[in-house]
Structure formats: structure tokens, C-alpha cells
Design a protein around this motif. Structure first.
Motif, PDB file in Angstrom:
ATOM      1  N   HIS A 126      38.547-103.676   2.043  1.00 47.40           N
ATOM      2  CA  HIS A 126      38.760-104.738   0.850  1.00 47.40           C
ATOM      3  C   HIS A 126      37.722-104.653  -0.067  1.00 47.40           C
ATOM      4  O   HIS A 126      37.822-104.674  -1.304  1.00 47.40           O
ATOM      5  CB  HIS A 126      39.191-106.123   1.471  1.00 47.40           C
ATOM      6  CG  HIS A 126      39.360-107.246   0.470  1.00 47.40           C
ATOM      7  ND1 HIS A 126      38.301-108.167   0.153  1.00 47.40           N
ATOM      8  CD2 HIS A 126      40.179-107.476  -0.555  1.00 47.40           C
ATOM      9  CE1 HIS A 126      38.609-109.002  -0.874  1.00 47.40           C
ATOM     10  NE2 HIS A 126      39.712-108.516  -1.126  1.00 47.40           N
ATOM     11  N   GLY A 132      45.149-104.359  -1.725  1.00 41.94           N
ATOM     12  CA  GLY A 132      45.899-105.460  -2.780  1.00 41.94           C
ATOM     13  C   GLY A 132      45.489-104.950  -4.126  1.00 41.94           C
ATOM     14  O   GLY A 132      44.826-103.946  -4.537  1.00 41.94           O
ATOM     15  N   SER A 137      50.477-103.861  -3.675  1.00 39.61           N
ATOM     16  CA  SER A 137      50.323-104.719  -2.810  1.00 39.61           C
ATOM     17  C   SER A 137      50.110-103.858  -1.486  1.00 39.61           C
ATOM     18  O   SER A 137      49.913-102.732  -1.362  1.00 39.61           O
ATOM     19  CB  SER A 137      51.619-105.322  -2.369  1.00 39.61           C
ATOM     20  OG  SER A 137      52.649-104.181  -2.216  1.00 39.61           O
ATOM     21  N   SER A 138      49.418-104.470  -0.381  1.00 40.46           N
ATOM     22  CA  SER A 138      49.040-103.747   0.800  1.00 40.46           C
ATOM     23  C   SER A 138      49.444-104.444   2.120  1.00 40.46           C
ATOM     24  O   SER A 138      49.726-105.849   1.903  1.00 40.46           O
ATOM     25  CB  SER A 138      47.521-103.706   0.985  1.00 40.46           C
ATOM     26  OG  SER A 138      46.966-102.887  -0.203  1.00 40.46           O
ATOM     27  N   GLU A 182      45.837-111.916  -3.341  1.00 38.70           N
ATOM     28  CA  GLU A 182      45.465-110.483  -3.832  1.00 38.70           C
ATOM     29  C   GLU A 182      46.703-109.443  -3.655  1.00 38.70           C
ATOM     30  O   GLU A 182      46.614-108.347  -3.629  1.00 38.70           O
ATOM     31  CB  GLU A 182      44.255-110.047  -3.193  1.00 38.70           C
ATOM     32  CG  GLU A 182      42.886-110.947  -3.672  1.00 38.70           C
ATOM     33  CD  GLU A 182      41.502-110.360  -3.227  1.00 38.70           C
ATOM     34  OE1 GLU A 182      41.570-109.319  -3.337  1.00 38.70           O
ATOM     35  OE2 GLU A 182      40.912-111.179  -2.688  1.00 38.70           O
ATOM     36  N   GLY A 183      47.758-110.254  -2.922  1.00 36.47           N
ATOM     37  CA  GLY A 183      48.820-109.179  -2.610  1.00 36.47           C
ATOM     38  C   GLY A 183      48.717-108.398  -1.394  1.00 36.47           C
ATOM     39  O   GLY A 183      49.194-107.344  -1.110  1.00 36.47           O
ATOM     40  N   VAL A 184      47.981-109.038  -0.632  1.00 39.56           N
ATOM     41  CA  VAL A 184      47.717-108.194   0.892  1.00 39.56           C
ATOM     42  C   VAL A 184      48.415-109.403   2.028  1.00 39.56           C
ATOM     43  O   VAL A 184      48.274-110.396   2.123  1.00 39.56           O
ATOM     44  CB  VAL A 184      46.419-108.274   1.330  1.00 39.56           C
ATOM     45  CG1 VAL A 184      46.294-107.365   2.524  1.00 39.56           C
ATOM     46  CG2 VAL A 184      45.529-107.438   0.348  1.00 39.56           C
ATOM     47  N   THR A 185      49.424-108.743   2.629  1.00 38.54           N
ATOM     48  CA  THR A 185      49.880-109.225   3.797  1.00 38.54           C
ATOM     49  C   THR A 185      49.318-108.833   5.133  1.00 38.54           C
ATOM     50  O   THR A 185      49.196-107.668   5.144  1.00 38.54           O
ATOM     51  CB  THR A 185      51.565-108.730   3.518  1.00 38.54           C
ATOM     52  OG1 THR A 185      52.142-109.192   2.542  1.00 38.54           O
ATOM     53  CG2 THR A 185      52.472-109.127   4.748  1.00 38.54           C
TER      54      THR A 185
END
Ligand SMILES: NC(=O)c1ccc[n+]([C@@H]2O[C@H](COP(=O)([O-])OP(=O)(O)OC[C@H]3O[C@@H](n4cnc5c(N)ncnc54)[C@H](OP(=O)(O)O)[C@@H]3O)[C@@H](O)[C@H]2O)c1
Length: 238
Positions: A126, A132, A137-138, A182-185
Motif C-alpha cells: 500500500h 487500490g 481496485s485491488s 481506496e478501492g481495496v477489498t
């Protein structure tokens, strides 16, 4: 996330479930950055590399060493502008010690590898801007174990392993909150009882069936962030 033409990172990719993850991700036309503590001895990865047409990099990482994680993350940055999938797969046991046998060092060793390692690996990728953000996305998949479930513990024992995976579970929960904007799952996976070195080659399934199921979970439309699924899609109780 459809796992094709993506950049994927798999820790502990030289054997067991990690090696099969690398194999199946390559077969789906992804680019894979695999880690091994001893890349020079990772003969199965080297064989895969020979037929991967430049889509497999084998990198050196010890998840118990913050210095190793930091320099490795810089190496990943040089290899790829963005990581679509990170699988924190590397893990250890203390040899399944019982009450009366387990030591403070066993507890610390499991915690360092199984809980702190995945957190620092995610944190460093990160920090490198690889998860992200604007690049897309990640998905971060943390390989826990049902043995880290408090609800499911019906047989006791295995203090070090269970506690370290329970710790990883709460780490995943915080990641799922902090990184979501931040678009991280961030998702927890239980691979099943799998025939590998870790289980003394005992188990209900082989690595092929395990990884096929895990990838199906990751590719499904279900809500993944902060959740915990087994290889067969079952929800694991906390
Ligand atoms: N097998 C099961 O039934 C089962 C069930 C539940 C959860 N899991 C979890 O699934 C994951 C994979 O398990 P597995 O069965 O494939 O185990 P495995 O065959 O023992 O493989 C473990 C992997 O982790 C790597 N590793 C260990 N310590 C490391 C460190 N300090 N730094 C970097 N890599 C390290 C190993 O590398 P080296 O070759 O260098 O040792 C190896 O690649 C683990 O997190 C495990 O807890 C497995």
C-alpha cells in the motif's frame, strides 16, 4: 473480480496451496509475482517460469522480517505498476503443540508469520502505491484457517496457530475498513483441510480442488470485503 489478465502476488508460492495458486492463476492468463524464502531452491516455481512466457516472477521474501518485506515491496514496485490481487498465503504452525507443551516462542513465531507478516506485506504494498487508488481496485485475500474461529473451536489445543489466525482475522477486519475508500477489498479465506506438508499430507481435499474453490469465491459476485469464506463458499462463523 474476474481473474484474467491481472497482476497477482502470492506469498509462499513455492509449495502447497501457494504453488497451486500460482499454477491456476497463470493458467487463467494472469501475471504472477510469487514469493519464496529461497528462490534459488524453488524448483517447482522455476519449472513453471520456464513455460510462463515471462508472466511469472519469483521474488525473495521472508514475512517474519520487516526489512525483507520493505525491500521486497520495492522490488514488486519495479516489476508492476499495480497489484490487482494479493494473496497473503505464507504461514506456519508450531507443530500442533498441546497444553503443557506450547512455549512463549511458539506463540510469538506463529504470530509473527501468520498475523504480523500479512499486515506488514499489505502495508508495504500500500505504501508503494500498488493497492487500490487511481490505478484501479485491488483484492487482498488473507489465508486464515477455520482453526482461528472462536465459534468453531470445538476441540481445543493448537494455541499458537489458532491465536495467530484469530489475530489475522481482526487484522483483515481493520484493513477492510481502512482501505475500502481506496478501492481495496480485504477478504479472509479458509482453504479447507488440504493435503500439504503443513497437515502431514492428511486432509479432505487436494490443492487443486482447494484453489479451484478459492478462486471461484474470489471471482463470485458476493460481498467479499470484511467477510470470511471457505473454499466451498461456506461462510465461516467468527
Ligand atoms: N493445509 C491446510 O489444511 C490449511 C488449512 C487452513 C489454513 N491453511 C493455511 O494456508 C496457507 C498455506 O498452507 P499450506 O498447507 O500450503 O502450507 P505449506 O505447504 O506448509 O506451505 C507454507 C508456505 O508458507 C511459506 N512460509 C513459511 N514461513 C514463511 C516465511 N517466514 N516467509 C515467507 N514464506 C513463508 C513456506 O515457504 P518455505 O518453503 O520457505 O517454508 C511455504 O511456501 C497457510 O497460511 C496455512 O496456515 C492451510
Amino acid at each position: 473480480m474476474q481473474l484474467a489478465n491481472k497482476t497477482c502476488v502470492v506469498t509462499g508460492g513455492n509449495r502447497g496451496i501457494g504453488l497451486e495458486l500460482v499454477r491456476q492463476l497463470l493458467a487463467k492468463n494472469n501475471t504472477v509475482i510469487a514469493t519464496a524464502r529461497k528462490p534459488e531452491a524453488a524448483s517447482d516455481l522455476q519449472k513453471l517460469q520456464a513455460s510462463a512466457g515471462g508472466r511469472l516472477s519469483v521474488t525473495k521474501l521472508d514475512v517474519t522480517s520487516p526489512q525483507s518485506i520493505e525491500s521486497w515491496a520495492a522490488e514488486v514496485k519495479a516489476l508492476a505498476p499495480h497489484v490487482d490481487l494479493l494473496v497473503n498465503n505464507a504461514g506456519v504452525t508450531d507443530g500442533w503443540k498441546e497444553l503443557g507443551e506450547v512455549t512463549a516462542q511458539d506463540m510469538l513465531d506463529c504470530f509473527t508469520a501468520n498475523c504480523i507478516g500479512p499486515l506488514l506485506v499489505t502495508q508495504q504494498l500500500h505504501k508503494q502505491g500498488l493497492l487500490g487508488g487511481r490505478a484501479g481496485s485491488s483484492l487482498v485475500a488473507n489465508m486464515t484457517s477455520k482453526m482461528g474461529s472462536i465459534d468453531d473451536n470445538g476441540s481445543g489445543s493448537d494455541y499458537a496457530y489458532r491465536a495467530s489466525k484469530a489475530g489475522l482475522n481482526i487484522v483483515n477486519k481493520s484493513l477492510s475498513i481502512d482501505l475500502a475508500p481506496e478501492g481495496v477489498t480485504s477478504v479472509l479465506l479458509h482453504p479447507g483441510y488440504v493435503r500439504t506438508d503443513m497437515t502431514g499430507w492428511n486432509g479432505n481435499i487436494d490443492t487443486q480442488a482447494c484453489v479451484k474453490g478459492l478462486l471461484a469465491v474470489l471471482e463470485s459476485d458476493r460481498e467479499l470485503n470484511g467477510k470470511w469464506y471457505a473454499f466451498d463458499g461456506k461462510v465461516i462463523p467468527w
